[in-house]
Design a protein around this motif. Structure first.
Motif, PDB file in Angstrom:
ATOM      1  N   SER A   1      -9.632  71.189  23.455  1.00  0.00           N
ATOM      2  CA  SER A   1      -8.407  71.637  23.912  1.00  0.00           C
ATOM      3  C   SER A   1      -7.738  72.326  22.835  1.00  0.00           C
ATOM      4  O   SER A   1      -8.107  72.124  21.637  1.00  0.00           O
ATOM      5  CB  SER A   1      -7.567  70.728  24.632  1.00  0.00           C
ATOM      6  N   VAL A   2      -6.969  73.456  23.227  1.00  0.00           N
ATOM      7  CA  VAL A   2      -6.152  74.196  22.099  1.00  0.00           C
ATOM      8  C   VAL A   2      -5.169  73.157  21.521  1.00  0.00           C
ATOM      9  O   VAL A   2      -4.894  73.108  20.448  1.00  0.00           O
ATOM     10  CB  VAL A   2      -5.380  75.192  22.559  1.00  0.00           C
ATOM     11  N   GLY A   3      -4.632  72.344  22.485  1.00  0.00           N
ATOM     12  CA  GLY A   3      -3.580  71.180  22.148  1.00  0.00           C
ATOM     13  C   GLY A   3      -4.255  70.111  20.893  1.00  0.00           C
ATOM     14  O   GLY A   3      -3.538  69.895  20.198  1.00  0.00           O
ATOM     15  N   SER A   4      -5.497  70.096  20.872  1.00  0.00           N
ATOM     16  CA  SER A   4      -6.347  69.286  20.101  1.00  0.00           C
ATOM     17  C   SER A   4      -6.350  69.967  18.630  1.00  0.00           C
ATOM     18  O   SER A   4      -5.750  69.331  17.657  1.00  0.00           O
ATOM     19  CB  SER A   4      -7.764  68.679  20.603  1.00  0.00           C
ATOM     20  N   LEU A   5      -6.639  71.063  18.836  1.00  0.00           N
ATOM     21  CA  LEU A   5      -6.630  72.016  17.517  1.00  0.00           C
ATOM     22  C   LEU A   5      -5.060  72.038  16.738  1.00  0.00           C
ATOM     23  O   LEU A   5      -4.806  71.733  15.608  1.00  0.00           O
ATOM     24  CB  LEU A   5      -6.896  73.526  17.865  1.00  0.00           C
ATOM     25  N   ARG A   6      -4.165  72.185  17.823  1.00  0.00           N
ATOM     26  CA  ARG A   6      -2.653  72.124  17.166  1.00  0.00           C
ATOM     27  C   ARG A   6      -2.459  70.775  16.575  1.00  0.00           C
ATOM     28  O   ARG A   6      -1.757  70.703  15.755  1.00  0.00           O
ATOM     29  CB  ARG A   6      -1.848  72.419  18.206  1.00  0.00           C
ATOM     30  N   HIS A   7      -2.994  69.564  17.433  1.00  0.00           N
ATOM     31  CA  HIS A   7      -2.561  68.551  16.808  1.00  0.00           C
ATOM     32  C   HIS A   7      -3.345  68.071  15.499  1.00  0.00           C
ATOM     33  O   HIS A   7      -2.818  67.636  14.599  1.00  0.00           O
ATOM     34  CB  HIS A   7      -2.933  67.353  17.778  1.00  0.00           C
ATOM     35  N   TYR A   8      -4.510  68.734  15.357  1.00  0.00           N
ATOM     36  CA  TYR A   8      -5.206  68.567  14.037  1.00  0.00           C
ATOM     37  C   TYR A   8      -4.402  69.206  12.950  1.00  0.00           C
ATOM     38  O   TYR A   8      -4.297  68.583  11.889  1.00  0.00           O
ATOM     39  CB  TYR A   8      -6.542  68.899  14.101  1.00  0.00           C
ATOM     40  N   GLU A   9      -3.999  70.317  13.355  1.00  0.00           N
ATOM     41  CA  GLU A   9      -3.131  71.053  12.455  1.00  0.00           C
ATOM     42  C   GLU A   9      -1.727  70.315  11.860  1.00  0.00           C
ATOM     43  O   GLU A   9      -1.391  70.212  10.730  1.00  0.00           O
ATOM     44  CB  GLU A   9      -2.882  72.368  13.016  1.00  0.00           C
ATOM     45  N   LYS A  10      -1.290  69.707  13.012  1.00  0.00           N
ATOM     46  CA  LYS A  10       0.072  69.063  12.529  1.00  0.00           C
ATOM     47  C   LYS A  10      -0.135  67.611  11.832  1.00  0.00           C
ATOM     48  O   LYS A  10       0.445  67.218  11.077  1.00  0.00           O
ATOM     49  CB  LYS A  10       0.635  68.399  14.091  1.00  0.00           C
ATOM     50  N   ALA A  11      -1.314  67.228  11.968  1.00  0.00           N
ATOM     51  CA  ALA A  11      -1.769  65.821  11.288  1.00  0.00           C
ATOM     52  C   ALA A  11      -2.332  66.268   9.740  1.00  0.00           C
ATOM     53  O   ALA A  11      -2.592  65.389   8.981  1.00  0.00           O
ATOM     54  CB  ALA A  11      -2.771  65.147  11.858  1.00  0.00           C
ATOM     55  N   GLY A  12      -2.352  67.378   9.548  1.00  0.00           N
ATOM     56  CA  GLY A  12      -2.765  67.842   8.203  1.00  0.00           C
ATOM     57  C   GLY A  12      -4.261  67.971   8.017  1.00  0.00           C
ATOM     58  O   GLY A  12      -4.778  67.973   6.978  1.00  0.00           O
ATOM     59  N   LEU A  13      -4.968  67.924   9.097  1.00  0.00           N
ATOM     60  CA  LEU A  13      -6.594  67.818   9.199  1.00  0.00           C
ATOM     61  C   LEU A  13      -7.072  69.238   8.850  1.00  0.00           C
ATOM     62  O   LEU A  13      -8.129  69.401   8.055  1.00  0.00           O
ATOM     63  CB  LEU A  13      -7.182  67.080  10.286  1.00  0.00           C
ATOM     64  N   LEU A  14      -6.655  70.038   9.900  1.00  0.00           N
ATOM     65  CA  LEU A  14      -7.264  71.460   9.911  1.00  0.00           C
ATOM     66  C   LEU A  14      -6.130  72.266   9.877  1.00  0.00           C
ATOM     67  O   LEU A  14      -5.859  72.763  11.542  1.00  0.00           O
ATOM     68  CB  LEU A  14      -8.245  71.423  10.726  1.00  0.00           C
ATOM     69  N   LYS A  15      -5.931  73.088   9.081  1.00  0.00           N
ATOM     70  CA  LYS A  15      -4.940  74.218   9.017  1.00  0.00           C
ATOM     71  C   LYS A  15      -5.683  75.694   9.266  1.00  0.00           C
ATOM     72  O   LYS A  15      -6.584  75.914   8.934  1.00  0.00           O
ATOM     73  CB  LYS A  15      -3.993  74.388   8.132  1.00  0.00           C
ATOM     74  N   PRO A  16      -5.089  76.393  10.168  1.00  0.00           N
ATOM     75  CA  PRO A  16      -5.694  77.871  10.388  1.00  0.00           C
ATOM     76  C   PRO A  16      -5.878  78.479   9.105  1.00  0.00           C
ATOM     77  O   PRO A  16      -5.125  78.411   8.072  1.00  0.00           O
ATOM     78  CB  PRO A  16      -4.862  78.412  11.434  1.00  0.00           C
ATOM     79  N   GLU A  17      -6.884  79.354   9.143  1.00  0.00           N
ATOM     80  CA  GLU A  17      -7.144  80.314   7.962  1.00  0.00           C
ATOM     81  C   GLU A  17      -6.055  81.172   8.071  1.00  0.00           C
ATOM     82  O   GLU A  17      -5.590  81.627   6.684  1.00  0.00           O
ATOM     83  CB  GLU A  17      -8.601  80.868   8.111  1.00  0.00           C
ATOM     84  N   TYR A  18      -5.564  81.687   8.940  1.00  0.00           N
ATOM     85  CA  TYR A  18      -4.699  82.488   9.336  1.00  0.00           C
ATOM     86  C   TYR A  18      -3.590  82.422  10.377  1.00  0.00           C
ATOM     87  O   TYR A  18      -4.102  82.152  11.422  1.00  0.00           O
ATOM     88  CB  TYR A  18      -5.284  84.077   8.985  1.00  0.00           C
ATOM     89  N   THR A  19      -2.425  82.681  10.077  1.00  0.00           N
ATOM     90  CA  THR A  19      -1.273  82.609  11.147  1.00  0.00           C
ATOM     91  C   THR A  19      -0.455  83.866  11.018  1.00  0.00           C
ATOM     92  O   THR A  19       0.148  84.233   9.961  1.00  0.00           O
ATOM     93  CB  THR A  19      -0.443  81.373  11.063  1.00  0.00           C
ATOM     94  N   ASP A  20      -0.581  84.554  12.169  1.00  0.00           N
ATOM     95  CA  ASP A  20       0.142  85.687  12.200  1.00  0.00           C
ATOM     96  C   ASP A  20       1.495  85.558  12.367  1.00  0.00           C
ATOM     97  O   ASP A  20       2.122  84.836  12.975  1.00  0.00           O
ATOM     98  CB  ASP A  20      -0.337  86.677  13.472  1.00  0.00           C
ATOM     99  N   SER A  21       2.397  86.083  11.070  1.00  0.00           N
ATOM    100  CA  SER A  21       3.644  85.893  11.148  1.00  0.00           C
ATOM    101  C   SER A  21       4.419  86.254  12.279  1.00  0.00           C
ATOM    102  O   SER A  21       5.743  85.836  12.528  1.00  0.00           O
ATOM    103  CB  SER A  21       4.205  86.296   9.929  1.00  0.00           C
ATOM    104  N   GLU A  22       4.143  87.411  12.882  1.00  0.00           N
ATOM    105  CA  GLU A  22       4.906  88.155  13.942  1.00  0.00           C
ATOM    106  C   GLU A  22       4.546  87.509  15.261  1.00  0.00           C
ATOM    107  O   GLU A  22       5.327  87.127  16.045  1.00  0.00           O
ATOM    108  CB  GLU A  22       4.605  89.607  13.895  1.00  0.00           C
ATOM    109  N   THR A  23       3.226  87.071  15.540  1.00  0.00           N
ATOM    110  CA  THR A  23       3.018  86.580  16.972  1.00  0.00           C
ATOM    111  C   THR A  23       2.592  85.321  16.942  1.00  0.00           C
ATOM    112  O   THR A  23       2.957  84.666  18.049  1.00  0.00           O
ATOM    113  CB  THR A  23       1.617  87.501  17.310  1.00  0.00           C
ATOM    114  N   GLY A  24       2.640  84.597  15.823  1.00  0.00           N
ATOM    115  CA  GLY A  24       2.305  83.055  15.629  1.00  0.00           C
ATOM    116  C   GLY A  24       0.822  82.708  16.180  1.00  0.00           C
ATOM    117  O   GLY A  24       0.409  81.618  16.035  1.00  0.00           O
TER     118      GLY A  24
END
Length: 281
Positions: A19-42
């Motif tokens: 799920s998209v929620g799992s990816l966000r959870h992994y990011e929050k836990a510091g396991l896998l941050k996106p390569e790039y996050t659009d500052s305007e759209t998020g």
């Protein structure tokens, strides 16, 4: 496919069946941050080089490894470390399998108990041999009107136990041998727990060999038991038997299972032996 190609978070979620929620959870836990996050759209984007890390996370999550341990491994990848973690996880899986097998056996016991109740021959006294069993007794004077009145006594039986009595054998009430012999059926003296073969109980346990019992099943609960005790003790007296211990009364079907009192079934066992003949002098 170019190495620098980026994929939206929704596309990555679909590719890895998470799920998209799992990816966000992994990011929050510091396991896998996106390569790039659009500052305007998020919007979040992931690169192909991150796929291997995500696959590792997904694999270790399937093994039920906690996120903090996965994070430790990702920060310090090493063959010895992953081997140690996998061995420890294997031990945990083996323990869970054993626990699930025990629960499966407990479910089988309860299903059989329910089938026995539904198929029981009612209002007929039987003389039967009861196989060896283990029992825990608690002396407690009570007059239960429903299964709820047993709750406090059950909690006392449950004290200092590592698991709930929900997963342990059958709980019931009993009348002492002395009160049975005196036709005092208006109050219970004992609460008991009959342990299943796989149960572990920390406390005083009585081991009983095979024993002879008179028994009866009837439609109703503890409130109606008095008349059936009189039937049983009359049967015992007529056949010149002797009562050898406390009764065991279990509501096989009660309002813990159904709202219909007409479907309640209760079973009573009284252990007996035949009177020994008087020896001639």
């Amino acid at each position: 496919m170019e190495d620098n190609k980026l994929f939206q978070i929704g596309d990555v979620a679909k590719m890895f069946h998470i799920s998209v929620g799992s990816l966000r959870h992994y990011e929050k836990a510091g396991l896998l941050k996106p390569e790039y996050t659009d500052s305007e759209t998020g919007y979040r984007y992931y690169s192909i080089r991150q796929f291997e890390v995500l696959n590792t996370i997904r694999y270790l999550r399937v093994l039920d490894m906690p996120l903090n341990e996965i994070g430790e491994f990702l920060k310090n990848r090493d063959i010895d470390i992953i081997e140690e973690k996998l061995l420890r996880q294997k031990e945990m899986v083996a323990a869970k399998l054993q626990e699930l097998e025990t629960i499966e056996r407990k479910i089988d016991h309860r299903l059989q108990h329910l089938r026995d109740a539904r198929n029981a021959e009612l209002n007929v006294i039987h003389l039967k041999k009861i196989p060896p069993y283990r029992i825990v007794w608690l002396k407690d004077s009570l007059r239960p009107k429903s299964y709820l009145d047993l709750e406090y006594a059950i909690r006392r039986l449950e004290e200092n136990q590592p698991q709930s009595l929900v997963f342990l054998g059958k709980v019931g009430v009993g009348i002492s041998k002395e009160n049975l012999q005196s036709d005092h059926f208006d109050q219970y003296d004992l609460v008991f727990l009959i342990l299943d073969e796989e149960d572990t109980y920390y406390g005083e346990i009585e081991q009983h060999p095979e024993e002879l019992c008179v028994s009866i099943c009837f439609r109703g609960s503890h409130n109606e038991a008095d008349a059936y005790y009189r039937k049983l003790t009359g049967y015992i007296s007529e056949r010149k038997m002797q009562i050898t211990g406390a009764s065991r009364e279990i509501t096989m079907i009660d309002n813990g299972i159904t709202d219909d009192p007409d479907k309640f079934v209760t079973e009573i066992h009284i252990p007996v032996k035949y009177a020994e003949p008087i020896q001639a002098l």
